[in-house]
Design an enzyme around this catalytic site. Structure first.
Site, PDB file in Angstrom:
ATOM      1  N   ASP A 125       5.247 -12.213   2.242  1.00  0.00           N
ATOM      2  CA  ASP A 125       4.481 -10.970   2.288  1.00  0.00           C
ATOM      3  C   ASP A 125       5.291  -9.950   3.071  1.00  0.00           C
ATOM      4  O   ASP A 125       5.533 -10.128   4.273  1.00  0.00           O
ATOM      5  CB  ASP A 125       3.114 -11.204   2.936  1.00  0.00           C
ATOM      6  CG  ASP A 125       2.194 -10.003   2.797  1.00  0.00           C
ATOM      7  OD1 ASP A 125       2.165  -9.405   1.707  1.00  0.00           O
ATOM      8  OD2 ASP A 125       1.503  -9.661   3.772  1.00  0.00           O
ATOM      9  N   GLU A 158       7.513  -7.902   9.130  1.00  0.00           N
ATOM     10  CA  GLU A 158       6.907  -6.635   9.546  1.00  0.00           C
ATOM     11  C   GLU A 158       7.917  -5.878  10.404  1.00  0.00           C
ATOM     12  O   GLU A 158       8.603  -6.476  11.244  1.00  0.00           O
ATOM     13  CB  GLU A 158       5.623  -6.917  10.324  1.00  0.00           C
ATOM     14  CG  GLU A 158       4.986  -5.727  10.993  1.00  0.00           C
ATOM     15  CD  GLU A 158       4.631  -4.621  10.006  1.00  0.00           C
ATOM     16  OE1 GLU A 158       5.021  -3.464  10.275  1.00  0.00           O
ATOM     17  OE2 GLU A 158       3.984  -4.906   8.975  1.00  0.00           O
ATOM     18  N   ASN A 174      13.620  -5.495   9.277  1.00  0.00           N
ATOM     19  CA  ASN A 174      13.609  -4.476   8.238  1.00  0.00           C
ATOM     20  C   ASN A 174      13.900  -5.202   6.932  1.00  0.00           C
ATOM     21  O   ASN A 174      15.000  -5.726   6.729  1.00  0.00           O
ATOM     22  CB  ASN A 174      14.680  -3.419   8.526  1.00  0.00           C
ATOM     23  CG  ASN A 174      14.703  -2.300   7.494  1.00  0.00           C
ATOM     24  OD1 ASN A 174      14.212  -2.451   6.381  1.00  0.00           O
ATOM     25  ND2 ASN A 174      15.293  -1.170   7.868  1.00  0.00           N
ATOM     26  N   ASP A 233       3.581   1.434   4.147  1.00  0.00           N
ATOM     27  CA  ASP A 233       3.517   2.768   4.747  1.00  0.00           C
ATOM     28  C   ASP A 233       3.696   3.828   3.662  1.00  0.00           C
ATOM     29  O   ASP A 233       4.592   3.713   2.817  1.00  0.00           O
ATOM     30  CB  ASP A 233       4.614   2.930   5.798  1.00  0.00           C
ATOM     31  CG  ASP A 233       4.306   2.154   7.072  1.00  0.00           C
ATOM     32  OD1 ASP A 233       3.172   1.664   7.213  1.00  0.00           O
ATOM     33  OD2 ASP A 233       5.205   2.044   7.933  1.00  0.00           O
ATOM     34  N   LYS A 270       6.458  11.295  -0.208  1.00  0.00           N
ATOM     35  CA  LYS A 270       7.222  12.504  -0.513  1.00  0.00           C
ATOM     36  C   LYS A 270       8.598  12.116  -1.049  1.00  0.00           C
ATOM     37  O   LYS A 270       9.214  11.161  -0.588  1.00  0.00           O
ATOM     38  CB  LYS A 270       7.367  13.370   0.740  1.00  0.00           C
ATOM     39  CG  LYS A 270       6.050  13.949   1.224  1.00  0.00           C
ATOM     40  CD  LYS A 270       6.249  14.838   2.436  1.00  0.00           C
ATOM     41  CE  LYS A 270       4.911  15.429   2.903  1.00  0.00           C
ATOM     42  NZ  LYS A 270       5.075  16.268   4.117  1.00  0.00           N
ATOM     43  N   ASP A 288      -3.738   1.708  -1.656  1.00  0.00           N
ATOM     44  CA  ASP A 288      -4.865   2.601  -1.891  1.00  0.00           C
ATOM     45  C   ASP A 288      -4.392   4.032  -2.109  1.00  0.00           C
ATOM     46  O   ASP A 288      -5.216   4.940  -2.234  1.00  0.00           O
ATOM     47  CB  ASP A 288      -5.861   2.542  -0.729  1.00  0.00           C
ATOM     48  CG  ASP A 288      -5.221   2.888   0.607  1.00  0.00           C
ATOM     49  OD1 ASP A 288      -4.102   2.389   0.880  1.00  0.00           O
ATOM     50  OD2 ASP A 288      -5.832   3.640   1.390  1.00  0.00           O
TER      51      ASP A 288
END
Length: 234
Positions: free
Chosen positions: A35, A60, A87, A113, A117, A149
């Site tokens: 994950d 993470e 990373n 995250d 843009k 979402d």
């Protein structure tokens, strides 16, 4: 509110050597679910309890979350879950390459995250090189699950994945967005979003038998779709 970090900052560009499965899990030969961007790891901790015959690894980039999450993972009953700091675009490729064939059987990227843009394209978690590393590690039929979402977050991930031609949607799941989560435990973010009666956009892919494109070719084609003006000047 979740605090973003810039994965392109020099601190996060340092490669880390992640431990092999033998150093992470009590039964290292079990299939692995990876994950990417697992936050506090609540989803993985729940999956590890429900699926003791799988090993679950979360990575993470926000170290404070990892410290408490991996403490909980180390205390888990089955010894089949860990949460590591790294990373993903810097440190995961070598780790996946070192795995035994077909050991990695599922990869998920859930609610990453929202760098939506176009000028922040290189900050997004799913980059061409990482996608192709995942495709290399997954045998045909193994799964890649994406959800968010934020439509402007998942659409570039879907575009990149489908441009690679390395993954197909299941025959029984050809709808644009899945109505349900194929994992049995939702993330914290997913619980919150659903409680607010807001939409979640989900796509399940399975690795096919197509050969991998080159990273440079995939990067160029993705850029042409995601930022056509920039592609014309490069």
């Amino acid at each position: 509110m979740r605090q973003h970090v810039n994965p392109l900052s020099s601190f996060f560009q340092l490669p880390l050597e992640l431990p092999p499965p033998e150093q992470l899990f009590r039964v290292p030969d079990q299939p692995i679910h990876l994950d990417i961007g697992c936050a506090r790891g609540r989803c993985l901790l729940g999956l590890a309890e429900r699926d003791p015959h799988w090993n679950h690894l979360g990575v993470e980039i926000r170290r404070p979350l990892v410290t408490s999450a991996d403490r909980d993972a180390l205390a888990s009953e089955h010894g089949n879950v860990r949460i590591l700091f790294c990373n993903a675009n810097i440190s995961l490729e070598g780790w996946m390459k070192a795995l035994k064939q077909d050991q990695l059987q599922r990869v998920s990227i859930q609610f990453p995250d929202p760098w939506f843009k176009r000028r922040h394209r290189k900050r997004r978690v799913l980059q061409p090189a990482l996608l192709l590393a995942i495709a290399t590690a997954l045998q045909p039929g193994r799964e890649l699950f994406l959800q968010s979402d934020v439509l402007n977050v998942i659409e570039p991930m879907v575009a990149l994945t489908e441009l690679s031609a390395c993954f197909d949607r299941p025959v029984e799941d050809q709808r644009h967005w899945r109505a349900s989560n194929p994992l049995s435990v939702p993330t914290e973010r997913e619980r919150y979003v659903l409680k607010q009666n807001l939409p979640v956009y989900r796509v399940l892919y399975r690795r096919n038998q197509n050969p991998l494109p080159s990273v440079s070719d995939l990067e160029q084609r993705w850029q042409e779709i995601d930022n056509p003006a920039e592609a014309l000047t490069t």
